[in-house]
Every structure is written in structure tokens, then in C-alpha cells.
Design an enzyme around this catalytic site. Structure first.
Site, PDB file in Angstrom:
ATOM      1  N   ASP A 143      65.659  84.624  18.981  1.00  0.00           N
ATOM      2  CA  ASP A 143      64.555  85.241  19.730  1.00  0.00           C
ATOM      3  C   ASP A 143      64.980  85.696  21.121  1.00  0.00           C
ATOM      4  O   ASP A 143      64.171  86.260  21.857  1.00  0.00           O
ATOM      5  CB  ASP A 143      63.334  84.304  19.786  1.00  0.00           C
ATOM      6  CG  ASP A 143      63.647  82.944  20.369  1.00  0.00           C
ATOM      7  OD1 ASP A 143      64.809  82.508  20.314  1.00  0.00           O
ATOM      8  OD2 ASP A 143      62.718  82.281  20.881  1.00  0.00           O
ATOM      9  N   HIS A 144      66.245  85.483  21.455  1.00  0.00           N
ATOM     10  CA  HIS A 144      66.761  85.958  22.748  1.00  0.00           C
ATOM     11  C   HIS A 144      67.890  86.981  22.588  1.00  0.00           C
ATOM     12  O   HIS A 144      68.346  87.531  23.583  1.00  0.00           O
ATOM     13  CB  HIS A 144      67.237  84.769  23.592  1.00  0.00           C
ATOM     14  CG  HIS A 144      66.120  83.872  24.019  1.00  0.00           C
ATOM     15  ND1 HIS A 144      65.644  83.835  25.299  1.00  0.00           N
ATOM     16  CD2 HIS A 144      65.335  83.023  23.296  1.00  0.00           C
ATOM     17  CE1 HIS A 144      64.626  82.975  25.372  1.00  0.00           C
ATOM     18  NE2 HIS A 144      64.422  82.468  24.166  1.00  0.00           N
ATOM     19  N   HIS A 181      70.154  81.848  20.507  1.00  0.00           N
ATOM     20  CA  HIS A 181      69.037  81.748  19.562  1.00  0.00           C
ATOM     21  C   HIS A 181      68.479  83.156  19.338  1.00  0.00           C
ATOM     22  O   HIS A 181      68.411  83.964  20.260  1.00  0.00           O
ATOM     23  CB  HIS A 181      67.937  80.814  20.084  1.00  0.00           C
ATOM     24  CG  HIS A 181      68.260  79.360  19.892  1.00  0.00           C
ATOM     25  ND1 HIS A 181      67.696  78.359  20.646  1.00  0.00           N
ATOM     26  CD2 HIS A 181      69.087  78.742  19.003  1.00  0.00           C
ATOM     27  CE1 HIS A 181      68.157  77.183  20.232  1.00  0.00           C
ATOM     28  NE2 HIS A 181      69.009  77.389  19.244  1.00  0.00           N
TER      29      HIS A 181
END
Lengths: 302, 302
Positions: A64-65, A62
Site C-alpha cells: 500500500d506504499h 508494503h
């Protein structure tokens, strides 16, 4: 063991908050864990030397990682990095990075190694004389691993005065530190525990983000020094946690309690909450030794 | 016509400077040009509404011009965007974005259209009633386009009092605005120029980054209202410009002068220079009407 939070908010970077990334310093290693967009600027801001990062662990794909990874890898190149870089992350991460390097005709001038993960069982993915890193399979919407960083026990502490009293030759001191019994100059068998004491207790750091409430991880993280557990929601949005495969602060605390860890760190807060103190309040009811991550915050675990 | 500089520094994002991205407001469009890492945060900081961006133009696939795109596209999804998004950029850009969306299992809930470019000649890539956008083939280390944004001429301005004096029926006013001659109520042929004046002069914005000194672009950008031309180096590093296929401030000014543009904007400064004022000093000697871009700076062109 020292932890620097570069970012600990869910979903999208904002003017004053950053998506997930953190730096764990353990036994002279600088491990970068996750790498949301803006991580390289956060590294600069927190004065982490780029060249000291040799291992990057990505929990899942994902954005945001992981959206900051390609930029960090490119910046390393522009800064004429020479030392190797190892990236551990889900299968596909190599293709994402190499496609972009290929299309920008910007291959790294240093060696870049990908260690792609696809096992659903825990595995040791890094090991040296002082530390191991193993995956913690988590329960999220896509294939996701947490990571358990564990110091290895050090050598036993030699009581030199005792060793001299027992007339043990200096050449055997190393064997004693390794826990072996030895024969003294007088021909006597000296039990190791007579002349050594236990090594310093080992520390461990369990990073668990992102995940639904998932008690299956408890046996693996049992007794960890520190557990970082995501807490995307407060109890007011309890009903959102299961379908999005995230956790509430209370659920994170329940895992910490069940696993008997020494300390709980919360993070991965949904940006809908203006006041993160509420996460601590909710979790503390279940697990009192609980702290809040926040961007730029540094934790030293003695 | 209004230009907001989100970032205008070369290579890597730093604590206080951003890689290339800018927002052009022209004829009610909000065009995003290039999208380095951190662009979405810069958009927030500069209060540009995400939903108003419907067209994104990417010059080339070096990271400092495109690594923020996948994050922006993902954030649009998280914000429940519904309107279409069009991305114009070099062939390969679709694969870069879709691979990451696929592996994160995060398809957009809005329609995302890629317009991949591979022509080495200029082509019109966007057109509506009020504006055209055409590529400006540049000379860089990888396939790169600048973009020329041009207002279309508006309608002629009607001199209502004159039209009344000539006894022209109101139903013919639209024909007059379109430049046609008309017949008055008295049966007289009224030449259009008797009752109208020229429309407001059209404005145009030529964005040229990244590129070596490349006079081949001059005929296309001739007379542009504003030329943004990269100036990675000062004259002290003249010898680096050709091999890296970048330009110096003086070279940018020479292009501006040769093309007879009204104004030159400099940008894409190498981060080796602590004082960007020197770029203006060097360029002004050749082309006086020259301004410096800087992150967060807004230019309004009347």
C-alpha cells in the site's frame, strides 16, 4: 509549502479510497512520498504534472506504499520523459523495479537512479541549496523510514535604506545577506544586524508512516511545522496497534504534543472505520491543532 | 457465457479508463484474464466477488496487462482468503510476485500456484469436466499468449416421453445421455438418436491481446463463438501497427472473418483516440457482427 494528499487509507485500494501517496511542494520541488497502487491516476486527477516529479521517496515495501511505483515509472517512459528520476527507498526496491522492466523489455529512456536505504540511523538523503531531506527511522514490521523535509534558512533581509544611510557599497550587499559584517565607505565597521533582519522562518514537514508508537522519533522532529503521523486505529482497537506496529490517533497526538510541532495531520486510516472524523476527535483531546488527511485534500502551510 | 470488461485501453491507466483486464464466466468458473493496474478496484466496482476467482491468466508481462496482479494477490491475503489461487503466465511471473512478497514479508496465507508458460506452441493449460483453456501463441514484442476458453460438449438431451414409449429402464437413462445405444425392457436395441437430441452447442471464447496481425492463429480459433481481438490503432496509424506489433481494427476484423467466428469484440484502444466508435465503423466494413469493449461493459453470450 503545500501538501496534496493522493491517498491516505491503509491496506487495500477501494472504489473511493486510495492507499498512501502524497505530493509535497517545497521550495520549488515537487516531492512524491510513497506510491500505492493507483497513484498515477491520482496524480492525473489532482493535476500534478508528471514531468515535475524528480524525486520519489518510498517509506517501506508494503504494497500500500509502493505497488504503484513500477506503473508510474513505466508511464513516464511511455510519455517520453527525458529528465532524470531519483527513487529513494529500502534496499530491494531497485531489484523489484528492474526485474519488471527487464521482463517486459521496457527499459526507461530517461535516467533512473535508485538510492537504496538500509541504515538504521537517520541520514541526509537529499540536499541542495534550499532544502534537505533526512530519514526518520521508524518502528514497523519491516524496515521503514519516515522523511523529514526541511527548508534551509534563506538569506537575511537587507534593509536597503539603512545600508544607504551607513554608506555601504552595493558590492557588499550580498555579504550582508549572508550575515557578514562589512566596512562602510567611511571606513566604519557595520555590524550585520544594524542593516539586516532575520530571514523568514524555515518550515519543515515530518512524514511518519507506518510506525508503532515510537517516542524515539521525538528529538528529530522537535518543532516541525507539520507532522503527518499515521493513525491506523482508534482507541477502540488499541490492542491491535502494538502487534501490527501501527499507531492509534491518540498515540499520534501524543507524539505531536511531545515534539511540540505546530500542526498534526492524521492519515493511514484502517478501512474498517466508516467515519474518519472520529480520528480527529480522539487526537484533538491531546493535541488540538490536528487535521485529517483525505484523498484529494490540499493543505497550504504559510 | 458472460464477459465483464474491467479495462480495455492500451498503455497507461487514466482517470476514466483502465488498462486490460476482464472476467469470463463460463460453466460456473470465474476466470480473470490479464490484470493491469487498478484491476482490484475495477473488480469491486463491478461487484465481482474476489473469492470466486481461482484462476488468473496473464497474456504477457507488459505493465498494462499485469501490474495489478501483485496488489490483487496481496489484497486476497488481507481479506483472509483461504482457497487456492492459480496464476498462468509467462516465465518470470513467479519471480516478480514472490520477490515482492518476500521483500514486504507478506507471504500469502492461501496456496498460490504459478503455472509458468514458455512454449511457443499451443498447449492445454487448464482442463476439467466442463471446460478447457489452451494458449494461443501470439506475435508481440515480448512472449505473449492469447487464451482459448472452450466449453466441453454437455450430455445429450433425453426425450423422456420417447424413452418411456420404448420401455427403457430408468437405470439406462445415464447411458443414453452419454450417447450410448441401449436394450429396452422388451429386448429391443434402441438407437440413441431415437430417444435423445444433441446437447446444447458448445461456446468458446478466444482472447487475443496483444498481437500484430497474425493469420497463423486462424486455424486454432476457427468458428469460435466470440473473438476478442486487440485493435490498438485505426487505419490512419496503419504504419505504427507492424513495428509495435499491434493490430488495427481492420486487421482484427480480417482475422474474425477468416476464422469464421460468430462475433468480434474489439479492445486495447490506443488512448490517442477520443472516440472509440470509429473502431467499430472500420471493423464493421469487413466483419459486421462486431462490438466495442468498454470499461464496465458486460456481454452475455447465449
Amino acid at each position: 509549502m503545500k501538501l496534496t494528499i493522493l491517498g491516505c487509507y491503509a491496506a487495500t485500494p477501494r472504489t473511493f479510497t486510495n492507499p498512501t501517496s502524497q505530493v509535497l511542494e517545497i521550495k520549488n520541488h515537487i516531492f512524491l512520498i510513497d506510491c500505492g497502487e493507483g497513484t498515477q491516476v491520482q496524480l492525473r486527477r489532482n493535476k500534478i504534472k508528471f514531468s515535475k516529479i524528480q524525486h520519489i521517496f518510498i517509506s517501506h515495501l508494503h504494497g500500500d506504499h509502493c505497488f504503484g511505483l513500477v506503473g508510474l515509472i513505466s508511464t513516464f517512459r511511455l510519455l517520453n520523459r527525458e529528465i532524470d528520476l531519483h527513487v529513494y527507498g529500502p534496499k530491494g526496491i531497485k531489484e523489484i523495479i528492474t526485474l519488471q522492466l527487464k521482463l517486459s523489455n521496457s527499459w526507461t529512456n530517461y535516467s533512473l537512479y535508485f538510492h537504496e536505504l538500509e541504515s538504521k540511523s537517520s541520514e541526509i538523503i537529499y540536499e541542495d541549496a534550499k532544502v534537505t531531506v533526512e530519514t526518520i527511522p521508524l518502528n514497523h514490521r519491516i524496515y521503514t523510514n519516515g522523511f523529514l523535509f526541511r527548508e534551509k534558512p534563506g538569506e537575511r533581509k537587507l534593509l536597503i535604506q539603512k545600508a544607504q544611510e551607513f554608506n555601504i557599497d552595493v558590492s557588499l550587499y550580498n555579504s550582508l545577506k549572508k550575515g557578514k559584517n562589512v566596512i562602510s565607505e567611511d571606513g566604519e565597521l557595520i555590524p550585520n544586524t544594524e542593516v539586516t533582519t532575520d530571514p523568514a522562518p524555515v518550515k519543515s514537514y515530518a512524514y511518519c508512516s507506518d510506525t508503532a508508537f515510537y517516542p524515539e522519533i521525538v528529538p528529530q522532529i522537535k518543532g516541525a511545522t507539520v507532522l503527518y503521523h499515521e493513525s491506523t486505529f482508534l482507541d477502540d482497537k488499541f490492542e491491535l496497534a502494538a502487534p501490527t506496529k501501527h499507531s492509534t490517533a491518540k498515540q499520534a497526538a501524543a507524539i505531536a504534543k511531545e515534539a511540540g510541532v505546530s500542526q498534526l495531520l492524521l492519515g493511514h486510516y484502517s478501512t474498517r472505520y466508516p467515519n474518519i472524523e472520529e480520528f480527529k476527535e480522539e487526537a484533538s483531546e491531546i493535541f488540538p491543532n490536528c487535521e485529517l488527511s483525505d484523498d484529494g485534500k490540499v493543505f497550504v502551510f504559510e
